[in-house]
Design a protein around this motif. Sequence first.
Motif, short mmCIF file in Angstrom:
data_model
loop_
_atom_site.label_atom_id
_atom_site.label_comp_id
_atom_site.label_asym_id
_atom_site.label_seq_id
_atom_site.Cartn_x
_atom_site.Cartn_y
_atom_site.Cartn_z
N SER A 1 -8.24 -5.88 3.07
CA SER A 1 -8.30 -6.63 1.82
C SER A 1 -7.13 -6.29 0.91
O SER A 1 -6.80 -7.04 -0.01
CB SER A 1 -9.62 -6.36 1.10
N GLN A 2 -6.49 -5.15 1.18
CA GLN A 2 -5.28 -4.78 0.46
C GLN A 2 -4.32 -4.13 1.45
O GLN A 2 -4.74 -3.60 2.48
CB GLN A 2 -5.60 -3.83 -0.69
N PRO A 3 -3.02 -4.18 1.16
CA PRO A 3 -2.03 -3.64 2.09
C PRO A 3 -2.28 -2.17 2.41
O PRO A 3 -2.64 -1.38 1.54
CB PRO A 3 -0.70 -3.82 1.34
N SER B 1 -2.33 -8.50 11.62
CA SER B 1 -3.59 -7.95 11.09
C SER B 1 -4.49 -7.49 12.22
O SER B 1 -5.13 -6.43 12.14
CB SER B 1 -4.30 -9.02 10.25
N GLU C 1 -10.70 -2.97 5.36
CA GLU C 1 -9.56 -2.28 4.75
C GLU C 1 -8.36 -3.19 4.56
O GLU C 1 -7.45 -2.87 3.79
CB GLU C 1 -9.15 -1.08 5.61
#
Length: 239
Positions: A59-61, A188, A57
Amino acid sequence: MVCNPSLKIFRSIFALPAVDDDKLPNMMNSSDSHLSIADLRPVATAFAIEWKVSLSELSQPLEDKQRLASGLLLQLSLTIGRTIANVCVERLDRIAPTGRNQGLVDFKLICRPIDRPPVDLGICVLPFLDPGRVEEACNLLLVYKDFGLDRLCLLRQGNLMADIQQLPTCLPKLLSPEIGGRFISLRSKDIVTILTVLSVFQNKQQYQVTNEMICAYLQQSKLSIENELISSIVLTAGS
């Protein structure tokens, strides 16, 4: 001795049915658990699967405030009754008045630093990317003490200095000694852990695991008490 938190706040965030607290599973049973490593293998498997899903998830904000706050709440619940760096975590509670708060402050953590009065610490996950939306939120948060809070912990992904450059007025004011807000950067790794904990809890029937097993695994794997993010949040109450 570890105290048992009220689960009313879990009902509001996880949309659990309105039943008496004593009829809900005890989220803190793990402190007295005698579960073995073998007993916790299904939980380890669940965490491994959900960790990969959560990692994908990023992979994008991620701007899902409710999911992040819910997972964080679940992790913080395991600190209740424990002392972290001379700060005892006493309980979790809702924020009132909810109308003026507009849902920005997700919940509060009541902590008692050693030899000092208790501190009502507001926890606000603010994952929004739009600077205008963040600025509006920060301006509303300037009056967080009107919500019965002594201090505010603001959690955002990214760099504080970058945020200050975008919001040179409201954010420094919120974090000033006069207002007393605190900023913690969500890495992250923190986000993946938060989402994984939440997903395992929500899918526990699928994995055939219980609350007690999940909590025991979190403590044994040091994803709760000795988690750097959780410790940093608790320490803001004593700073």
